[in-house]
Design an enzyme around this catalytic site. Structure first.
Site, PDB file in Angstrom:
ATOM      1  CD  GLU A 241       0.843   0.185   3.020  1.00 12.77           C
ATOM      2  OE1 GLU A 241       0.874   1.433   2.962  1.00 12.77           O
ATOM      3  OE2 GLU A 241       1.772  -0.483   3.484  1.00 12.77           O
TER       4      GLU A 241
ATOM      5  CD  GLU B 216       6.895   1.790  -1.370  1.00 14.51           C
ATOM      6  OE1 GLU B 216       7.581   1.373  -2.319  1.00 14.51           O
ATOM      7  OE2 GLU B 216       7.011   2.924  -0.886  1.00 14.51           O
TER       8      GLU B 216
END
Length: 350
Positions: free
Chosen positions: A176, A319
């Site tokens: 995210e 990520e």
């Protein structure tokens, strides 16, 4: 019946028969039962997910969900909100962020989706536009979103998973991007585990001591103001979550409903896993952990899911970089499982 309800109904237990076959093969391989430790466990779990006792190295899809948070205005982050825009563009235009490098290393394709960036991202090449709103509301003042928006965010993730399962993907890794989202994840994990703000709040992207004290106060205020119900995953998401959390929850659920595995990444994706668990408790069987975040509550959060990390490299990013490494590790483990000779093939008595 809506997409979410239909998906929840389709999540089944792992294939015990396939897992038993995997156990027999590990026993028969000429390398010694248990000598590969956790690698054996991760392959057996993956086999239980797919039901295929002799799997190929799976095709992997990395999903990065991007959104902004109204709680940013409380001053809980060391970075400006515009960072969400810049990093999202880096994923799809320059393709030079850490997650891009990890996806390339792991042989994974990427889906980057805007579910709530507080900026006009129309026309950004390679970005999937599923914007629900221009960021969430400020959780220190009230709910992040409506219950309907929470459902929509999850169904977006389900749709992404469904589409990519049809393309042959059997592994999803999730990550995210959203400035201030560790404030939301602290609230989510605190709610589900009955932890107070001090226990669950960390430094995010390395904020100062002074800002950390303030962040703890904001997290506690958000939980006190909203009173999210830990027995209702949609209520928790709607009151203290974010659109990216909902999207990644949907990926987890959609993958599980289609006998595909999701590798979670750091603190924030662990929060999504808790929302998914609240909606479908058996979904945790379809999850694999990857790295241990530097967020103080991550290790005990994984333990509460019945998971443990495979990688500990002091990562702060969420990520999907740890999940990318884990996907490559799983590939190697599956290759060993497939390619090593059995005792019989080696001419050795069992």
């Amino acid at each position: 019946m809506g997409l979410l309800d239909d998906t929840l109904d389709r999540i089944q237990p792992l294939s015990q028969e396939a897992m038993e076959e995997a156990g027999k093969r590990w026993h028969d391989l000429y390398l010694g039962m248990g000598n590969l430790g956790k690698m054996e466990d991760m392959v057996t779990r993956y086999i239980g997910v797919t039901g295929d006792a002799m799997p190929d190295v799976p095709k992997g899809c990395m999903v990065i969900a991007c959104s902004d948070h109204g709680v940013y205005k409380e001053g809980v982050s060391a970075y400006p909100q515009e960072t969400t825009v810049g990093m999202t563009k880096a994923y799809v235009i320059a393709k030079g962020a850490s997650c891009n490098a990890m996806a390339y290393y792991a042989g994974m394709d990427m889906v980057v989706v805007d579910v709530g960036i507080n900026h006009d991202m129309t026309g950004v090449p390679g970005l999937l536009d599923r914007k629900i709103a221009w960021g969430t509301k400020n959780i220190a003042e009230g709910p992040a979103m409506t219950r309907e928006q929470a459902i929509r965010s999850i169904e977006i993730g389900i749709e992404i998973a469904e589409e990519n399962v049809r393309k042959g993907y059997k592994i999803f890794s999730i990550g995210e991007m959203g400035i201030s989202n560790t404030t939301s994840s602290a609230c989510i994990l605190g709610t589900f585990n009955h932890w107070n703000a001090i226990e669950v709040t960390g430094r995010g992207t390395n904020i100062s001591d002074e800002r950390l004290v303030h962040k703890v106060e904001v997290v506690q205020k958000a939980m006190d103001v909203n009173h999210p119900d830990p027995k209702d995953g949609l209520d928790v998401l709607a009151k203290v979550g974010g659109f990216e959390f909902g999207c990644l929850t949907g990926v987890i659920l959609g993958a599980a409903a289609n006998h595909a595995m999701t590798i979670i990444d750091g603190f924030n994706t662990t929060a999504s896993a808790f929302i998914a668990k609240a909606l479908a408790p058996q979904v945790t069987d379809y999850l694999m952990a990857s790295h241990l975040s530097l967020e103080q509550a991550h290790k005990k959060s994984l333990a509460a899911l019945g998971l443990s990390e495979y990688i500990d490299l002091d990562f702060r990013l969420g990520e999907s970089i740890g999940a990318g490494i884990q996907k490559k590790m799983l590939d190697m483990a599956i290759s060993v499982y497939r390619e090593c000779v059995t005792k019989e093939e080696a001419g050795v008595e069992a």
